[in-house]
Design a protein around this motif. Structure first.
Motif, PDB file in Angstrom:
ATOM      1  N   LEU A 269       0.832  -1.203   0.000  1.00 34.72           N
ATOM      2  CA  LEU A 269       0.000   0.000   0.000  1.00 34.72           C
ATOM      3  C   LEU A 269       0.867   1.253   0.000  1.00 34.72           C
ATOM      4  CD1 LEU A 269      -2.647  -1.068   2.670  1.00 34.72           C
ATOM      5  CD2 LEU A 269      -3.063  -0.761   0.227  1.00 34.72           C
ATOM      6  N   ALA A 270       0.274   2.346  -0.495  1.00 34.30           N
ATOM      7  CA  ALA A 270       0.979   3.624  -0.503  1.00 34.30           C
ATOM      8  C   ALA A 270       1.325   4.036   0.923  1.00 34.30           C
ATOM      9  CB  ALA A 270       0.117   4.692  -1.172  1.00 34.30           C
ATOM     10  N   GLN A 271       2.419   4.746   1.059  1.00 35.51           N
ATOM     11  CA  GLN A 271       2.878   5.163   2.388  1.00 35.51           C
ATOM     12  C   GLN A 271       1.800   5.993   3.084  1.00 35.51           C
ATOM     13  OE1 GLN A 271       6.667   7.070   2.249  1.00 35.51           O
ATOM     14  NE2 GLN A 271       7.199   6.490   4.323  1.00 35.51           N
ATOM     15  N   GLY A 272       1.573   5.700   4.349  1.00 37.64           N
ATOM     16  CA  GLY A 272       0.568   6.438   5.109  1.00 37.64           C
ATOM     17  C   GLY A 272      -0.758   5.707   5.219  1.00 37.64           C
ATOM     18  N   LYS A 273      -0.973   4.682   4.366  1.00 38.43           N
ATOM     19  CA  LYS A 273      -2.208   3.905   4.424  1.00 38.43           C
ATOM     20  C   LYS A 273      -1.982   2.659   5.264  1.00 38.43           C
ATOM     21  CE  LYS A 273      -4.787   5.196   0.294  1.00 38.43           C
ATOM     22  NZ  LYS A 273      -5.533   4.675  -0.879  1.00 38.43           N
ATOM     23  N   SER A 274      -2.876   2.417   6.217  1.00 42.33           N
ATOM     24  CA  SER A 274      -2.731   1.240   7.069  1.00 42.33           C
ATOM     25  C   SER A 274      -3.422   0.039   6.427  1.00 42.33           C
ATOM     26  CB  SER A 274      -3.316   1.504   8.457  1.00 42.33           C
ATOM     27  OG  SER A 274      -4.688   1.829   8.366  1.00 42.33           O
ATOM     28  N   SER A 275      -2.895  -1.139   6.703  1.00 40.60           N
ATOM     29  CA  SER A 275      -3.419  -2.366   6.115  1.00 40.60           C
ATOM     30  C   SER A 275      -4.691  -2.823   6.824  1.00 40.60           C
ATOM     31  CB  SER A 275      -2.367  -3.479   6.203  1.00 40.60           C
ATOM     32  OG  SER A 275      -2.934  -4.737   5.900  1.00 40.60           O
ATOM     33  N   GLY A 276      -5.703  -3.142   6.017  1.00 46.03           N
ATOM     34  CA  GLY A 276      -6.956  -3.652   6.573  1.00 46.03           C
ATOM     35  C   GLY A 276      -6.783  -4.991   7.254  1.00 46.03           C
ATOM     36  N   LEU A 277      -5.788  -5.774   6.812  1.00 42.91           N
ATOM     37  CA  LEU A 277      -5.543  -7.087   7.422  1.00 42.91           C
ATOM     38  C   LEU A 277      -4.987  -6.934   8.830  1.00 42.91           C
ATOM     39  CD1 LEU A 277      -5.481 -10.166   7.137  1.00 42.91           C
ATOM     40  CD2 LEU A 277      -3.185  -9.953   6.174  1.00 42.91           C
ATOM     41  N   VAL A 278      -4.116  -5.958   9.019  1.00 41.90           N
ATOM     42  CA  VAL A 278      -3.554  -5.710  10.353  1.00 41.90           C
ATOM     43  C   VAL A 278      -4.654  -5.252  11.311  1.00 41.90           C
ATOM     44  CG1 VAL A 278      -1.929  -4.294  11.680  1.00 41.90           C
ATOM     45  CG2 VAL A 278      -1.272  -5.164   9.422  1.00 41.90           C
ATOM     46  N   GLU A 279      -5.501  -4.348  10.821  1.00 37.57           N
ATOM     47  CA  GLU A 279      -6.556  -3.784  11.671  1.00 37.57           C
ATOM     48  C   GLU A 279      -7.640  -4.808  12.012  1.00 37.57           C
ATOM     49  OE1 GLU A 279      -6.859  -0.684  13.093  1.00 37.57           O
ATOM     50  OE2 GLU A 279      -4.776  -0.431  12.452  1.00 37.57           O
ATOM     51  N   VAL A 280      -8.004  -5.656  11.031  1.00 40.29           N
ATOM     52  CA  VAL A 280      -9.159  -6.538  11.234  1.00 40.29           C
ATOM     53  C   VAL A 280      -8.913  -7.533  12.366  1.00 40.29           C
ATOM     54  CG1 VAL A 280      -8.529  -8.402   9.602  1.00 40.29           C
ATOM     55  CG2 VAL A 280     -10.943  -7.809   9.977  1.00 40.29           C
ATOM     56  N   THR A 281      -7.667  -7.933  12.578  1.00 41.93           N
ATOM     57  CA  THR A 281      -7.380  -8.878  13.661  1.00 41.93           C
ATOM     58  C   THR A 281      -7.610  -8.230  15.030  1.00 41.93           C
ATOM     59  OG1 THR A 281      -5.029  -8.299  13.608  1.00 41.93           O
ATOM     60  CG2 THR A 281      -5.721 -10.188  12.297  1.00 41.93           C
TER      61      THR A 281
END
Length: 323
Positions: A269-281
């Motif tokens: 992902l572009a710098q500054g965007k957080s990963s949905g996979l990291v957040e969903v856990t």
């Protein structure tokens, strides 16, 4: 230096042949790993070397014979995995690797979990509505998920298999690729096609694709839909944004399963965007019907060098963090 010697008895000659392998390559692998000598004497194996190494080699041989006894075929990959279990004192867990055929490919090959991590993953998919698989490349996340989807479809448990992944560029731009939109996104979906081809064969795959029983599409195509009676797999989920992940999860319809896979060490992902996979856990933890399975480098079933590469990167990144 004190040398120890232990004897392992083998009941059947065919088991001894399977244990030794072609040109004794299996035994040579054990001898190299533990620095021991293994000699065959009639129905016995004599293992000699340093006491601790001999003890571990005997444990490994006993575990491998247990696999052979239950009809498993030995190869370098599962021998190395058994060695890793023995070295960490978990030889008693080897029996858990036996049996449990997930699916049969178009060429008649049985698909089985090859590691304890893979076995846990398969059990989680059977017992939960949503499963999130996180781990390095080569751990079989995508392949086993597709195998479970095909098995559920063949059993009539679901009517559709839907495979999707975000079309996020890993250093390249979609616009520079030739062809229309479908041709542009096909390279991103190739691993999913490959797994389906293996399970079903090209002709059967195309037949189900034309009927609408199988759909392979970019994640963006999922918006606004409700997916009933489906087995839905989201691959490369580390490249979803939080908004995309929420959108995907809320597509879940009645009598459906979802499997979400990704490797959080390979986020494009572009710098500054957080990963949905990291957040969903974090967001969905402790919700009944949702399971998170984490793989390690021990679950890698590709070439041994892939394990070594993953370990080297982990070590390098840990060193950078300390600095």
């Amino acid at each position: 230096m004190f040398t120890s010697e232990q004897v392992v008895s083998i009941d059947r000659m065919e088991h001894a042949i399977s244990l030794f392998g072609s040109f004794d390559q299996n035994i040579r692998l054990l001898e190299k790993e533990y620095g021991v000598t293994v000699l065959s004497r009639a129905s016995d194996l004599k293992v000699s070397g340093e006491p601790e190494n001999v003890s571990r080699a005997v444990d490994a041989i006993t575990a491998l014979l247990s696999l052979v006894n239950k009809g498993e075929t030995l190869n370098e990959q599962n021998i190395r995995y058994v060695i890793s279990l023995v070295n960490e004192g978990s030889a008693d867990k080897v029996d858990a690797l036996c049996g449990d055929c997930v699916c049969i490919t178009s060429k008649g090959r049985q698909i089985k979990p090859k590691t304890l991590g893979q076995k846990k993953y398969i059990s989680a998919i059977r017992d939960n509505t949503i499963v999130i698989g996180i781990g390095p490349a080569g751990t079989g996340k995508t392949y086993l998920a597709v195998a479970m989807a095909v098995a559920a479809f063949r059993a009539g448990e679901i009517n559709r298999i839907i495979l999707t992944r975000p079309a996020v560029e890993a250093g390249e731009k979609l616009g520079f690729l030739p062809g229309d939109l479908q041709q542009k996104v096909d390279p991103y979906l190739r691993p999913l096609y490959d797994a389906l081809f293996d399970m079903l064969g090209p002709e059967t795959y195309l037949k189900y694709l034309e009927r609408g029983n199988i759909e392979v599409a970019p994640l963006a195509y999922m918006r606004g839909r409700t997916l009933d009676d489906s087995f839905i797999i989201l691959d490369e989920a580390q490249n979803t944004t939080n908004e995309q992940m929420k959108m995907f999860l809320t597509r879940l319809g009645t009598n459906s399963k979802m499997v979400i896979n990704g490797d959080i060490t390979q986020i494009d992902l572009a710098q500054g965007k957080s990963s949905g996979l990291v957040e969903v856990t974090k967001v969905l933890k402790n919700i009944e019907g949702i399971s998170v399975v984490r793989f390690s480098e021990k679950d890698v079933v590709r070439h041994k060098l892939v394990q070594d590469i993953i370990k080297a990167y982990e070590k390098y990144n840990e060193g950078r963090k300390k600095q």
